[in-house]
Design an enzyme around this catalytic site. Structure first.
Site, PDB file in Angstrom:
ATOM      1  N   ASN A 351      35.850  53.889  43.169  1.00 25.17           N
ATOM      2  CA  ASN A 351      37.183  53.768  42.570  1.00 25.17           C
ATOM      3  C   ASN A 351      37.630  52.313  42.605  1.00 25.17           C
ATOM      4  OD1 ASN A 351      40.451  54.072  42.909  1.00 25.17           O
ATOM      5  ND2 ASN A 351      39.577  55.694  41.652  1.00 25.17           N
ATOM      6  N   GLY A 394      41.665  55.030  45.730  1.00 21.37           N
ATOM      7  CA  GLY A 394      41.297  53.632  45.892  1.00 21.37           C
ATOM      8  C   GLY A 394      42.125  52.715  45.003  1.00 21.37           C
ATOM      9  N   ARG A 396      41.877  51.660  41.932  1.00 17.88           N
ATOM     10  CA  ARG A 396      42.223  52.132  40.587  1.00 17.88           C
ATOM     11  C   ARG A 396      43.326  53.181  40.663  1.00 17.88           C
ATOM     12  NH1 ARG A 396      41.398  55.752  36.258  1.00 17.88           N
ATOM     13  NH2 ARG A 396      41.127  54.665  34.269  1.00 17.88           N
ATOM     14  N   CYS A 397      43.224  54.098  41.617  1.00 20.63           N
ATOM     15  CA  CYS A 397      44.244  55.144  41.758  1.00 20.63           C
ATOM     16  C   CYS A 397      45.623  54.541  42.010  1.00 20.63           C
ATOM     17  CB  CYS A 397      43.905  56.079  42.916  1.00 20.63           C
ATOM     18  SG  CYS A 397      42.439  57.085  42.680  1.00 20.63           S
ATOM     19  N   MET A 398      45.660  53.417  42.729  1.00 17.00           N
ATOM     20  CA  MET A 398      46.948  52.828  43.154  1.00 17.00           C
ATOM     21  C   MET A 398      47.539  51.895  42.115  1.00 17.00           C
ATOM     22  SD  MET A 398      46.422  52.047  47.212  1.00 17.00           S
ATOM     23  CE  MET A 398      45.117  50.824  46.970  1.00 17.00           C
TER      24      MET A 398
END
Length: 407
Positions: A351, A394, A396-398
């Site tokens: 990620n 990770g 990208r998610c944040m």
């Protein structure tokens, strides 16, 4: 409302790897302090994070971006500013109490309390929640039957993962339909920010929370005009079809690859198993590299039936290269033994967030994956994520990219 001297943003996202210019993050706060061993499962965290440390890690993440020329916008600040707009305030207060658990009397007293708060305090309450013992003058049957630690307004610890509640495709925003009840209000907040904050100027909506389940972590912009959409625990086939029809109708894409993924916590989104790290390269969880399949959906309906044009399934890597118009999609082959691969995938090793082509932010703890990325010519900006990762997400998610250069 305070008018910004900053210019209006002109959102545009056509890839995962074009130079990142503007991104929306959410610095974790009081909402993480609400997590306990009793409620963390329901609130979708795998543990109870050390909040001060999580904030320290997030500040370092934001600094890594700003140091490289990325404008970072923070959800809590944007939210406090839009709460100066009466229509936004009314909409968000109503959403906060739209909960069948609490009953009419408690809803009314909660609305009175929230409506009287200053904008920064109201933003904190909408994100951090309101507990039973924090509501002055509360009354009603539901209130009497609640325990002192129960929430009248539930906190939103997953707001940290700004990728999921909205995703930009071209210059339009998909305000998504989140599958888990603990996350429903997140898209209400992001939608209100885009609708009412002067820096966004009310962009055209590509998707709405009332539609079929679709989450931003399942949407990858492989190349201009080409999207991949994961279908699994969070995004339904109906959501993928709805998004495909809309991006085709608005000329935002010509091909959508629909990619089934295992309906499990470890692989909740497509971006937990694969992310782009260059215009023609992807880091991917080795266990799925050979088995991941895709259905290719192309613009232009069947003239006789009105159905979408669908072919497949075929191997994802083959379908992706064909749709992107390249010979092959390079995979960063981590060469990991199965146990290390599984550990690093669980710790969001796949990620990554690209700041630009061949420049990716990744958690420092995934040492084997990061070495493989560097060996493949990808510069890794390693950040700490020991506490941030307890919600299974990770870099990208944040992050929700709003402006990227063309790749």
């Amino acid at each position: 409302m305070h008018r910004h001297s900053l210019p209006m943003i002109s959102p545009l996202v056509t890839s995962e790897v074009g130079r990142l210019r503007t991104v929306v993050l959410h610095r974790p706060g009081a909402e993480l302090r609400r997590l306990t061993p009793r409620n963390n499962d329901e609130l979708l965290f795998d543990g109870v994070p050390w909040v001060a440390k999580a904030q320290e890690e997030h500040d370092a993440f934001a600094a890594a971006l700003t140091d490289r020329g990325v404008e970072v916008l923070h959800v809590d600040r944007l939210l406090a500013e839009v709460l100066e707009v009466p229509a936004a305030r009314e909409q968000l207060v109503a959403a906060a109490v739209d909960d069948p658990r609490i009953g009419e009397t408690l809803q009314r007293t909660c609305v009175e309390h929230l409506s009287g708060l200053a904008s920064t305090d109201l933003a904190a309450a909408l994100i951090g929640g309101v507990a039973h013992d924090e509501l002055p003058g509360a009354r009603g049957l539901a209130f009497e039957l609640m325990g002192p630690g129960d929430f009248v307004v539930r906190p939103l610890p997953n707001l940290l993962f700004t990728r999921d509640s909205s995703v930009w495709v071209g210059d339009q925003v998909a305000v998504t339909s989140l599958a888990m009840p603990a996350r429903h209000r997140e898209s209400t907040i992001t939608g209100a920010i885009y609708d009412h904050h002067p820096r966004f100027g009310g962009p055209q909506r590509l998707y709405d929370p009332s539609l079929e389940h679709l989450e931003g972590g399942d949407v990858l912009a492989l190349a201009p005009g080409v999207l991949a959409v994961g279908v699994g625990e969070r995004t339904t086939a109906g959501g993928a079809e709805r998004l495909a029809r809309r991006v085709f109708a608005r000329g935002l894409a010509h091909t959508v690859l629909v990619v089934p993924i295992a309906q499990e916590r470890a692989t909740m989104h497509l971006d937990t198993i694969a992310t782009m790290v260059d215009v023609d390269a992807m880091v991917m969880y080795p266990a799925v590299a050979d088995t991941l399949a895709a259905w290719t959906v192309r613009s232009g309906e069947d003239p006789d039936t009105g159905d979408l044009r669908i072919t497949g399934p075929e191997p994802f890597l083959t379908a992706a290269a064909s749709a992107m118009g390249i010979d092959r999609l390079r995979i960063v082959d981590t060469g990991l033994d199965p146990v290390t691969a599984e550990r690093e995938q669980w710790d969001d090793g796949n990620n990554t967030l690209c700041i630009g082509p061949r420049l990716a932010v990744a958690y420092e703890r995934n040492t084997v994956t990061n070495k493989a990325l560097e060996a493949a010519g990808i510069e890794v900006v390693a950040i700490a994520g020991d506490q941030l990762g307890s919600g299974r997400g990770g870099p990208r998610c944040m992050s929700c990219p709003v402006v990227r250069d063309a790749p």
